[in-house]
Design an enzyme around this catalytic site. Structure first.
Site, PDB file in Angstrom:
ATOM      1  N   LYS A   1     -17.153 -24.754  47.789  1.00 43.81           N
ATOM      2  CA  LYS A   1     -17.434 -23.388  47.304  1.00 43.81           C
ATOM      3  C   LYS A   1     -18.223 -23.473  46.001  1.00 43.81           C
ATOM      4  O   LYS A   1     -19.253 -22.818  45.841  1.00 43.81           O
ATOM      5  CB  LYS A   1     -16.128 -22.644  47.056  1.00 43.81           C
ATOM      6  CG  LYS A   1     -16.277 -21.353  46.264  1.00 43.81           C
ATOM      7  CD  LYS A   1     -14.995 -20.597  46.095  1.00 43.81           C
ATOM      8  CE  LYS A   1     -14.179 -21.021  44.926  1.00 43.81           C
ATOM      9  NZ  LYS A   1     -14.562 -20.460  43.616  1.00 43.81           N
ATOM     10  N   ASN A   2     -17.762 -24.311  45.072  1.00 41.89           N
ATOM     11  CA  ASN A   2     -18.342 -24.325  43.733  1.00 41.89           C
ATOM     12  C   ASN A   2     -19.644 -25.108  43.626  1.00 41.89           C
ATOM     13  O   ASN A   2     -20.216 -25.196  42.539  1.00 41.89           O
ATOM     14  CB  ASN A   2     -17.311 -24.822  42.714  1.00 41.89           C
ATOM     15  CG  ASN A   2     -16.209 -23.787  42.527  1.00 41.89           C
ATOM     16  OD1 ASN A   2     -16.323 -22.654  43.020  1.00 41.89           O
ATOM     17  ND2 ASN A   2     -15.141 -24.175  41.887  1.00 41.89           N
TER      18      ASN A   2
ATOM     19  N   ARG B   1     -17.152 -13.435  39.783  1.00 42.15           N
ATOM     20  CA  ARG B   1     -17.710 -13.782  38.477  1.00 42.15           C
ATOM     21  C   ARG B   1     -18.904 -14.721  38.613  1.00 42.15           C
ATOM     22  O   ARG B   1     -19.799 -14.726  37.788  1.00 42.15           O
ATOM     23  CB  ARG B   1     -16.665 -14.501  37.638  1.00 42.15           C
ATOM     24  CG  ARG B   1     -15.298 -13.925  37.595  1.00 42.15           C
ATOM     25  CD  ARG B   1     -14.410 -14.806  36.806  1.00 42.15           C
ATOM     26  NE  ARG B   1     -15.192 -15.578  35.865  1.00 42.15           N
ATOM     27  CZ  ARG B   1     -15.823 -15.046  34.823  1.00 42.15           C
ATOM     28  NH1 ARG B   1     -15.758 -13.758  34.626  1.00 42.15           N
ATOM     29  NH2 ARG B   1     -16.541 -15.799  34.019  1.00 42.15           N
TER      30      ARG B   1
ATOM     31  N   CYS C   1     -10.613 -12.347  34.290  1.00 48.42           N
ATOM     32  CA  CYS C   1      -9.860 -12.395  35.553  1.00 48.42           C
ATOM     33  C   CYS C   1      -8.447 -12.843  35.182  1.00 48.42           C
ATOM     34  O   CYS C   1      -8.125 -13.030  34.017  1.00 48.42           O
ATOM     35  CB  CYS C   1     -10.521 -13.345  36.539  1.00 48.42           C
ATOM     36  SG  CYS C   1     -10.255 -15.059  36.134  1.00 48.42           S
TER      37      CYS C   1
ATOM     38  N   ARG D   1     -12.648 -15.479  30.290  1.00 50.98           N
ATOM     39  CA  ARG D   1     -13.856 -15.981  30.970  1.00 50.98           C
ATOM     40  C   ARG D   1     -15.159 -15.443  30.336  1.00 50.98           C
ATOM     41  O   ARG D   1     -15.972 -14.821  30.998  1.00 50.98           O
ATOM     42  CB  ARG D   1     -13.815 -15.629  32.464  1.00 50.98           C
ATOM     43  CG  ARG D   1     -12.530 -15.953  33.181  1.00 50.98           C
ATOM     44  CD  ARG D   1     -12.269 -17.427  33.354  1.00 50.98           C
ATOM     45  NE  ARG D   1     -13.206 -18.088  34.227  1.00 50.98           N
ATOM     46  CZ  ARG D   1     -13.100 -18.133  35.553  1.00 50.98           C
ATOM     47  NH1 ARG D   1     -12.128 -17.486  36.148  1.00 50.98           N
ATOM     48  NH2 ARG D   1     -13.977 -18.784  36.299  1.00 50.98           N
TER      49      ARG D   1
ATOM     50  N   ASP E   1      -8.523 -26.920  38.590  1.00 51.78           N
ATOM     51  CA  ASP E   1      -8.379 -26.261  39.896  1.00 51.78           C
ATOM     52  C   ASP E   1      -7.335 -26.933  40.779  1.00 51.78           C
ATOM     53  O   ASP E   1      -7.031 -26.425  41.859  1.00 51.78           O
ATOM     54  CB  ASP E   1      -9.725 -26.214  40.630  1.00 51.78           C
ATOM     55  CG  ASP E   1     -10.672 -25.261  39.965  1.00 51.78           C
ATOM     56  OD1 ASP E   1     -11.871 -25.268  40.300  1.00 51.78           O
ATOM     57  OD2 ASP E   1     -10.232 -24.508  39.084  1.00 51.78           O
TER      58      ASP E   1
ATOM     59  N   VAL F   1      -7.913 -25.936  29.922  1.00 53.74           N
ATOM     60  CA  VAL F   1      -9.204 -25.290  30.192  1.00 53.74           C
ATOM     61  C   VAL F   1      -9.118 -23.780  30.114  1.00 53.74           C
ATOM     62  O   VAL F   1      -9.939 -23.121  29.486  1.00 53.74           O
ATOM     63  CB  VAL F   1      -9.750 -25.727  31.580  1.00 53.74           C
ATOM     64  CG1 VAL F   1     -11.058 -25.007  31.890  1.00 53.74           C
ATOM     65  CG2 VAL F   1      -9.944 -27.244  31.619  1.00 53.74           C
TER      66      VAL F   1
ATOM     67  N   ARG G   1     -11.005 -16.137  49.306  1.00 53.81           N
ATOM     68  CA  ARG G   1     -12.236 -16.336  48.542  1.00 53.81           C
ATOM     69  C   ARG G   1     -12.645 -17.807  48.529  1.00 53.81           C
ATOM     70  O   ARG G   1     -13.807 -18.133  48.395  1.00 53.81           O
ATOM     71  CB  ARG G   1     -12.029 -15.891  47.094  1.00 53.81           C
ATOM     72  CG  ARG G   1     -11.725 -14.431  46.933  1.00 53.81           C
ATOM     73  CD  ARG G   1     -11.676 -14.046  45.497  1.00 53.81           C
ATOM     74  NE  ARG G   1     -12.810 -14.637  44.779  1.00 53.81           N
ATOM     75  CZ  ARG G   1     -12.969 -14.524  43.464  1.00 53.81           C
ATOM     76  NH1 ARG G   1     -12.084 -13.888  42.736  1.00 53.81           N
ATOM     77  NH2 ARG G   1     -14.018 -15.060  42.873  1.00 53.81           N
TER      78      ARG G   1
END
Ligand code: EPZ
Length: 418
Positions: free
Chosen positions: A22-23, A93, A117, A122, A306, A328, A398
């Site tokens: 995804k990223n 985002r 979020c 963020r 993550d 983070v 998502r």
């Protein structure tokens, strides 16, 4: 609103194919805006966030051909609008990633300021300051970032904080800027490297992606190309944690075996027997209960934030006491109170969770609060006594492609309740 029901499942066993990242897909789809020709992007996962990004590109006039597989043809040569509207940005985002490419290719961009979020405020100040250093005129008013630039100029940019999408935005903008750009304290994530490799395939001149210093020599234009997105290391890690928690034996295939070292080391510390090849990673617990581990999240190549929620769940049922420090994001322990509802023994001190493993979790109705927290509740449900129902799983959709089908194929008792 869909929910997922997860019932006590035995050890997960079998093989699972990992989807595209995804990223990496999101910045690479945004990068197509830079091209003078048609792009074909392969191995794009079917995710809500990807659909949102495609919707945003479509709104701008990009022509998309999405066939039933994971190939997407993108023709960015007839763009008419340079606006990323609030109704789309508020749902994702990562829409901020069109700012750099639009500014570099068309000299103008209007992007809604992404809100915060659940996991944190963020901000995107580093994206904006970096582009201003490259000569962009940027004003932020009415919730929108309005940017103009005749032609961006190369600059040396030193990022105060390591930011993944900040690095990606500036990297994309620099490819068409006049002269050389140096990004210091750049993010080193594999997804940044994947974006750089795609830009290089389009004709960009980039050195040092994957290190803390990226050097970009601006060119006058970039061509279309065919590019395959790298596999999702976080989806891989999530399935390996699910296998470890259920004391199972799982092989993740079509994945990246060398971008998860920090996670694999922690799984070995937890007692997992890990083997890996060029594009696969296998985990076998030999039926043993995992041991608690201490985690400290930080930018790549350190332990990824993550994967923090998933390891919070693992520690909740492990033998011993594990501490998890999140450095983070400022508010990324919301899954802790949901896991407590299932009987987890977790105490929070500032950004550290102290987790005392329990023999058994007990099913409870719980609520997903963000993408990775959803995953931690699902893997907890696999080992909890009874039927756990996870609500607000739109967060999950998502970022995980067909997660219930993939888990069912490994023996998980999980179903979607409409
Ligand atoms: C990316 O988010 C990922 N998203 C996130 O994945 C991931 O958790 C995060 O990087 C960290 O690895 C995508 O790639 C689409 P950051 P990003 O900018 O780029 C601060 C998931 O689950 N910061 O690296 O938004 C920020 O507040 C998602 O897939 C500023 O202060 O994260 C944070 O504390 C969740 N100013 C830290 O930097 C800025 O201008 C790292 O954020 C930018 C960031």
């Amino acid at each position: 609103m869909d929910k997922l029901q997860i019932s006590t499942s035995g050890p997960l066993k079998g093989e699972v194919n990992i989807s595209g990242a995804k990223n990496a897909s999101l910045p690479i789809l945004a990068a197509t805006l830079l091209a003078d020709g048609i792009m074909t992007i392969e191995n794009v996962p079917h995710l809500k966030d990807v659909t949102t990004m495609l919707g945003l590109l479509g709104r701008m006039g990009v022509e998309l051909t999405v066939d039933e597989s994971t190939h997407i043809d993108i023709d960015p040569t007839r763009i008419q609008r340079f606006v990323a509207p609030y109704d789309l940005v508020k749902t994702m985002r990562a829409s901020i990633l069109v700012l750099g490419p639009m500014l570099a290719r068309y000299g103008e961009a209007e992007v809604s300021l992404p809100g915060g979020c659940a996991i944190g405020s963020r901000p995107v100040n580093l994206h904006i300051e970096g582009l201003q250093r490259m000569g962009a005129q940027i004003s932020v008013e009415g919730g929108y970032i309005r940017a103009r630039a005749k032609r961006l100029k190369g600059a040396t940019i030193n990022l105060d904080i390591v930011t993944v999408t900040g690095t990606e935005n500036l990297l994309m903008a620099a490819t068409l800027a006049e002269g050389t750009t140096v990004i210091e304290n750049a993010a080193r994530e594999p997804e940044v490297v994947d974006l750089a490799n795609c830009l290089i395939a389009m004709g960009a001149k980039i050195e040092g992606a994957g290190s803390a210093t990226i050097r970009i020599q601006g060119v006058s234009s970039l061509q279309g190309c065919r590019y395959r997105v790298l596999p999702d290391r976080i989806e891989t890690g999530t399935f390996l944690v699910a296998a470890a928690m259920t004391r199972g034996h799982v092989k993740t295939k079509n994945t990246c075996a060398h971008e998860l070292d920090a996670v694999l080391l922690k799984l070995q510390e937890a007692g997992a027997d890990i083997s890996r090849g060029e594009d696969w990673i296998e985990l076998d617990m030999h039926g043993q209960r995992p041991r608690a581990v201490d985690i400290h999240t930080a930018p790549y190549p350190a332990f990824p934030t993550d994967m923090q929620a998933q390891f919070t769940a693992l520690n909740a049922v492990a033998e011993g006491v594990g501490t998890i420090t999140e450095t983070v994001f400022e508010n990324r322990f919301m899954h802790a109170q949901e896991l407590r509802r299932m009987g987890a023994d977790i105490s929070l001190e500032h950004n550290t969770a102290i987790i005392r493993g329990v023999e058994k979790l007990v099913a409870a109705p719980v609520m997903a609060t963000d993408l990775r927290a959803s995953a931690s509740l699902i893997v907890a449900g696999l080992v909890a006594e009874g039927d756990t129902v996870v609500d607000r799983i739109y967060h999950l959709d998502r970022g995980y492609e067909c997660i219930e089908e993939k888990l069912q194929a490994l023996g998980a008792r999980i179903r979607r309740i409409h």
